[in-house]
Write an enzyme that holds these catalytic residues in place. Structure first.
Site: not given
Ligand code: ATP
Ligand code: MG
Length: 625
Positions: A332, A56, A322
């Site tokens: 984020k 995102e 994760r």
């Molecule tokens: P936040 O919840 O902090 O906004 P998010 O995880 O929703 O972050 P996205 O931009 O939606 O962030 O993530 C993009 C991709 O990266 C998704 O498929 C998510 O599952 C993966 N991802 C995000 N954080 C991690 C992490 N700590 N370890 C592994 N994969 C991750």
């Molecule tokens: Mg997300």
């Protein structure tokens, strides 16, 4: 030996890690996700593999995203597939083109030279075309382009927001099938009526609306007739389903807000669960890999796909744990707070766990990928030691970073018997790990700088560096013996050291074979490049700042000493030519990178990427306390 102070323990650990790494590079990777992919190919359920990385655009990518990128591209690479980069941009209020740009740059940087040929983008401006399904329904498909096929075309990442029209049509289709309805309850009412795991939910009063009324209301929602929050479109599933996500979830909400990619075209926006699986379908994704928190959403992911008569093979969603790394945060939202509240110098501050921060600090993409490969994928969350990431950075830079001499906290040494005004040049090896890196000339003269730490007027036990009466080697130059000191009369601090050199030891070795216990680095004062060097430490003082308990604020655990700026370091003159982003090993100190933003031609500023393992500092600290 440049790492002569490495502890035995860490040296052993490094060797065993190296052994594992070599093994892993030989073997094809296997894990539960790769097994699923392999079975799907073997059974013929899918013909080729298409994965996607769907961030995102509401922040910069971090090391957790790097794990996901390595996994999605790694699977594509192993099984001869490809991987789409998609902006998962269905929420207009938090997203921004700045993030789209940084994400695109960071993904390309991370996979460069490894899987960049598998990155699928789309022709700029393209949106899905319509075709007919076997059932005669509209189908929407947006095939991507591999770099090899783009030939001069402008390309861009995929955007979930490019599918707003097809998603809208899918929603109409669900209404026509009696599987979605317009609901007038407020968001709070919907929440309250959902029930809990123990109690069934309550059906919406509007669940029985006719298809015609639903179509009319939904079209008017799109046309902008209703204010924010007045109505939603909900899936009609089962209010007593044990899985709460199946209790008539919201598919669309009204949001009169401008979107970074679609502008003011839309005032209704689809929810993640509805949008994600269908975006995967529209792009022809075969394996939709995401983090564990989505496991409970999987039945809903499948429900939307099954409820529509879709002609092509459905994508499947699978989940992995994760990545968490000690002493840092991954949220984020929290990273944004650090930026907005000025706790760091921006998303790419070298202390940030962002890909851009790590790049600016000097972490090679190869090292980040090796780290991601090493941690693998699991079904249970855990926290990986920051030290492991640093190990891979050190290991990579050891092989490729040219050596140089730099003095961070200078102490002047005057060599009294060296001729005034004389300069000599010594040949220094650029990289003992890589003979092809060649040698360079390092100038030497009567006054040199050494580290303050390499001199003690009163040496503690086991201290073998320079002190009165002691002979040491100036690396690649001469053996010198300390003859005395000059002190600041007011403070008693040593401001200058005096020494004599043995002209017979040119190059650093004594013809009589006598040994010295220490070799120290130095920089000629007359030739030194004076510049700023920034040292970094962890941003947080606790191991899991993301888990700070209720009532506490993770900001309270910030490390007040995470950055130290040394304004007047003395570097060997060859470093004046350091290109922005160039990485070096400053002998005996660590790995350093010319800051890509703040370096000027001829005047680089350096970031410390990672230290060598100096156990001496620890021993000394222990002794002092
Ligand atoms: P936040 O919840 O902090 O906004 P998010 O995880 O929703 O972050 P996205 O931009 O939606 O962030 O993530 C993009 C991709 O990266 C998704 O498929 C998510 O599952 C993966 N991802 C995000 N954080 C991690 C992490 N700590 N370890 C592994 N994969 C991750
Ligand atoms: Mg997300």
């Amino acid at each position: 030996m440049p790492d002569d102070k490495r502890s035995q323990d860490s040296a052993t650990r490094d060797q065993s890690l190296q052994g594992q790494q070599d093994q892993e590079q030989q073997a094809e990777r296997t894990d539960f996700l790769r097994e699923i992919v392999q079975q799907d190919l073997a059974s013929g359920r899918v013909k080729s593999v298409v994965t996607r990385f769907p961030p995102e655009p509401n922040g910069y990518l971090h090391i957790g995203h790097a794990k996901s990128i390595c996994l999605n591209f790694g699977i594509a690479k192993q099984f001869g597939g490809r991987c789409n980069l998609r902006m998962d941009d269905t929420n207009p209020t938090k997203e921004d083109v700045e993030y789209v740009d940084s994400i695109t740059t960071d993904v390309k940087w991370l996979i460069d030279g490894w899987a960049d040929d598998l990155l699928t983008l789309k022709p700029a401006g393209a949106t899905p075309g319509v075709s007919k399904t076997s059932a005669g329904e509209d189908d929407f498909y947006l095939p991507g382009l591999l770099p090899a096929d783009t030939a001069g075309q402008a390309v861009e990442p995929f955007y979930a927001s490019d599918y707003f029209e097809p998603l809208y049509n899918y929603a109409l289709e669900l209404i026509r099938k009696g599987k979605a309805f317009v609901c007038d309850h407020t968001a709070e009412e919907v929440d309250a009526m959902r029930g809990s795991t123990d109690t069934p939910g309550t059906e919406s009063h509007y669940r029985g609306r006719s298809v015609e009324e639903n179509l009319d209301l939904f079209e008017r929602m799109r046309a902008g007739e209703f204010p924010d929050g007045a109505r939603t479109l909900r899936a009609k599933i089962d209010m007593s389903a044990p899985n709460i996500w199946l209790r008539d979830p919201i598919m669309y909400r009204i949001r009169h807000a401008s979107h970074h990619h679609t502008g003011d075209t839309w005032c209704i926006y689809p929810m993640y669960d509805f949008a994600h699986g269908l975006s995967d379908y529209v792009e022809g994704i075969t394996h939709s890999i995401c983090t564990l928190e989505f496991e409970v959403h999987r039945p809903l992911y499948d429900w939307f796909l099954d409820a529509l008569d879709l002609a092509r093979v459905h994508p499947i969603q699978r989940e992995f744990a994760r990545l968490n790394v000690s002493y840092t945060i991954m949220s984020k939202r929290r990273l944004l707070r650090l930026v907005q509240e000025g706790k760091v110098r921006g998303w790419d501050d070298p202390r940030m766990p962002t890909i851009s921060g790590m790049r600016r600090r000097g972490y090679p993409a190869e090292a980040i990928r090796a780290f991601c490969d090493r941690i693998g994928v699991a079904k249970r969350e855990n926290t990986v030691e920051l030290g492991l990431l640093e190990y891979f950075v050190r290991d990579d830079l050891n092989k490729r970073a040219p050596r140089a001499m730099a003095v961070l906290r200078p102490l002047k040494v005057v060599i009294d018997n060296y001729p005034d005004g004389q300069t000599e040049e010594f040949e220094a090896v650029n990289n003992p790990e890589d003979p092809s890196a060649g040698t360079r000339k390092v100038p030497f003269s009567k006054v040199v700088y050494i580290e303050q730490d390499d001199f003690r007027e009163v040496p503690p036990p086991k201290y073998h560096r320079l002190s009165p009466g002691v002979e040491v080697r100036l690396r690649a130059a001469y053996l010198i013996t300390c003859t005395g000191v000059v002190k600041n009369p007011a403070t008693g601090e040593v401001v200058e050291v005096h020494a004599t050199y043995d002209p017979a030891t040119r190059g650093g070795d004594a013809p009589d074979g006598r040994k010295v216990k220490s070799t120290i680095h130095w920089v000629s004062a007359a030739h030194a490049l004076s510049t700023e060097v920034r040292l970094y430490d962890v941003l947080f003082t606790v191991e899991s700042p993301d888990n700070v308990p209720e009532g506490g604020d993770f900001m309270d655990t910030l490390n007040p000493e995470s950055i130290e700026v040394l304004a007047d370091c003395k570097l060997e003159p060859s470093l004046a030519a350091a290109a922005p982003g160039a990485r070096y090993q400053f002998e005996r100190l660590g790995y350093f990178c010319a800051d890509p933003e703040d370096s000027k031609p001829g005047a680089p500023v350096f970031n410390r990427t990672v230290t060598l393992k100096d156990t001496w500092a620890k021993i000394e600290k222990k002794g002092a306390s």
